[in-house]
Design a protein around this motif. Structure first.
Motif, PDB file in Angstrom:
ATOM      1  N   VAL A  33     -17.044  -4.858  -1.767  1.00  0.00           N
ATOM      2  CA  VAL A  33     -15.308  -3.970  -1.820  1.00  0.00           C
ATOM      3  C   VAL A  33     -15.326  -2.923  -2.129  1.00  0.00           C
ATOM      4  CG1 VAL A  33     -13.108  -4.546  -3.108  1.00  0.00           C
ATOM      5  CG2 VAL A  33     -14.918  -5.721  -2.296  1.00  0.00           C
ATOM      6  N   ILE A  34     -14.271  -1.895  -1.535  1.00  0.00           N
ATOM      7  CA  ILE A  34     -14.704  -0.413  -1.767  1.00  0.00           C
ATOM      8  C   ILE A  34     -13.220  -0.420  -2.460  1.00  0.00           C
ATOM      9  CG2 ILE A  34     -14.704   2.106  -0.729  1.00  0.00           C
ATOM     10  CD1 ILE A  34     -16.759   1.052   1.250  1.00  0.00           C
ATOM     11  N   ALA A  35     -12.748   0.053  -3.618  1.00  0.00           N
ATOM     12  CA  ALA A  35     -11.336   0.725  -3.621  1.00  0.00           C
ATOM     13  C   ALA A  35     -11.405   1.865  -4.434  1.00  0.00           C
ATOM     14  CB  ALA A  35     -11.166  -0.001  -4.919  1.00  0.00           C
ATOM     15  N   VAL A  36     -10.765   2.252  -3.140  1.00  0.00           N
ATOM     16  CA  VAL A  36      -9.907   3.862  -3.816  1.00  0.00           C
ATOM     17  C   VAL A  36      -9.086   4.096  -4.113  1.00  0.00           C
ATOM     18  CG1 VAL A  36      -9.184   6.046  -1.768  1.00  0.00           C
ATOM     19  CG2 VAL A  36     -11.173   4.142  -1.111  1.00  0.00           C
TER      20      VAL A  36
ATOM     21  N   ALA B 142     -12.422   9.355   7.065  1.00  0.00           N
ATOM     22  CA  ALA B 142     -13.343  10.962   6.864  1.00  0.00           C
ATOM     23  C   ALA B 142     -14.678   9.571   6.049  1.00  0.00           C
ATOM     24  CB  ALA B 142     -13.318  12.091   6.897  1.00  0.00           C
ATOM     25  N   LEU B 143     -13.465   9.258   4.626  1.00  0.00           N
ATOM     26  CA  LEU B 143     -14.131   8.414   4.043  1.00  0.00           C
ATOM     27  C   LEU B 143     -15.178   7.546   4.659  1.00  0.00           C
ATOM     28  CD1 LEU B 143     -14.861   7.529   1.259  1.00  0.00           C
ATOM     29  CD2 LEU B 143     -12.496   6.115   1.298  1.00  0.00           C
ATOM     30  N   CYS B 144     -14.456   6.653   5.181  1.00  0.00           N
ATOM     31  CA  CYS B 144     -15.678   5.421   6.424  1.00  0.00           C
ATOM     32  C   CYS B 144     -16.200   5.790   6.491  1.00  0.00           C
ATOM     33  CB  CYS B 144     -14.764   4.903   7.434  1.00  0.00           C
ATOM     34  SG  CYS B 144     -13.073   4.186   6.366  1.00  0.00           S
ATOM     35  N   THR B 145     -16.815   7.108   7.438  1.00  0.00           N
ATOM     36  CA  THR B 145     -17.945   8.244   7.772  1.00  0.00           C
ATOM     37  C   THR B 145     -18.767   8.039   7.547  1.00  0.00           C
ATOM     38  OG1 THR B 145     -16.172   9.257  10.380  1.00  0.00           O
ATOM     39  CG2 THR B 145     -18.660   9.567   9.327  1.00  0.00           C
ATOM     40  N   ALA B 146     -18.152   9.154   6.125  1.00  0.00           N
ATOM     41  CA  ALA B 146     -19.043   9.539   5.346  1.00  0.00           C
ATOM     42  C   ALA B 146     -20.068   8.012   4.332  1.00  0.00           C
ATOM     43  CB  ALA B 146     -18.877  10.813   4.178  1.00  0.00           C
TER      44      ALA B 146
END
Length: 276
Positions: A57-60, A88-92
């Motif tokens: 889980v990635i909470a932003v 871009a966040l997913c790529t990073a």
């Protein structure tokens, strides 16, 4: 504790650096969580533990909200820019096509990520963008009133109100059907998050012309609506089903606009079912 990642996002004046705060827990297929306008990633706290049993889980914190600073000059807080920043966040983070769940503004962003084929499934909880002009004016009026109240109220008053169920209802009944279930600490934190959100005005202004009118094809889509949503009225869910006819439309009994707090088990089940 949140981590922060710096992203490069294209602007008309060249690349700009965008900083985004996030938390990452659990294991399994990745699941991106996106909050609504004026909120922060902690809106998802009631369901994160349940989701993390099956998902990473990635909470932003969206740009301009929570611990994420506003976008730099040259970038607008609009749908294309935030969608590009999330890509871009997913790529990073080395995350390829995560599942995504979003609430309100976050639900609109989740659908846009699905339309762009940047994710593998979408769960949108009371997503923005399916309103009539009158419904949009009503929702924006409520949001502006909530923001003014949060900015005008001294912190000691917020803290005092948060200690009682009645006081928590005064502060949060616009978004929760069961405000007494929210902890005093969480209510204080989200009231301050609303008051201090650097991206609130720009995001609301950009949303004035937004309507989601495109189908989302080629991936599973779930649209869920709180039966007691006072901000985005539940009939908008039926409208969303017409726009995205293959979507699964789910009613959330006893839930308000931010249903994760009203019924965490139900919301977690809806998200996990939608991402299977």
């Amino acid at each position: 504790m949140a981590a922060t990642v710096s992203l490069s996002v294209t602007s008309p004046h060249g690349p700009r650096t965008v900083d985004v705060a996030y938390t990452r827990v659990g294991s399994g297929e990745p699941l991106l969580l996106l909050h609504g306008i004026g909120h922060h990633r902690q809106a998802w706290d009631p369901v994160v533990g349940l989701l993390a049993a099956e998902r990473e889980v990635i909470a932003v914190d969206l740009p301009g909200f929570g611990e994420s600073p506003a976008l730099p000059d040259g970038l607008a807080h609009d749908l294309p820019t935030i969608t590009a920043a999330l890509g871009a966040l997913c790529t990073a983070l080395d995350v390829e096509r995560p599942h995504v769940a979003g609430n309100s503004l976050g639900g609109l962003l989740a659908l846009e990520l699905g339309r762009e084929k940047l994710v593998r499934s979408v769960t949108a909880l009371s997503p923005a963008g399916f309103w009539t002009p009158a419904e949009r004016r009503y929702a924006f009026g409520m949001l502006l009133a909530m923001r003014r109240a949060a900015r005008m109220m001294p912190v000691p008053v917020v803290e005092r109100l948060s200690r009682s169920a009645a006081g928590r209802a005064v502060l949060t009944s616009s978004i929760y059907a069961r405000p007494a279930r929210r902890s005093p600490e969480a209510v204080v934190a989200e009231t301050l998050a609303l008051a201090n959100a650097q991206g609130f005005v720009s995001t609301l202004r950009a949303g004035g012309s937004v309507r989601f009118t495109d189908d989302v094809q080629g991936l599973p889509v779930t649209i869920a609506w709180g039966a007691r949503d006072r901000l985005l009225l539940r009939r908008q869910g039926v409208r969303a089903k017409y726009v995205i006819p293959r979507a699964r439309l789910v009613r959330l009994p006893g839930c308000g606009h931010v249903p994760m707090n009203d019924d965490p088990a139900l919301v977690a089940r809806v998200i996990l079912d939608g991402s299977r």
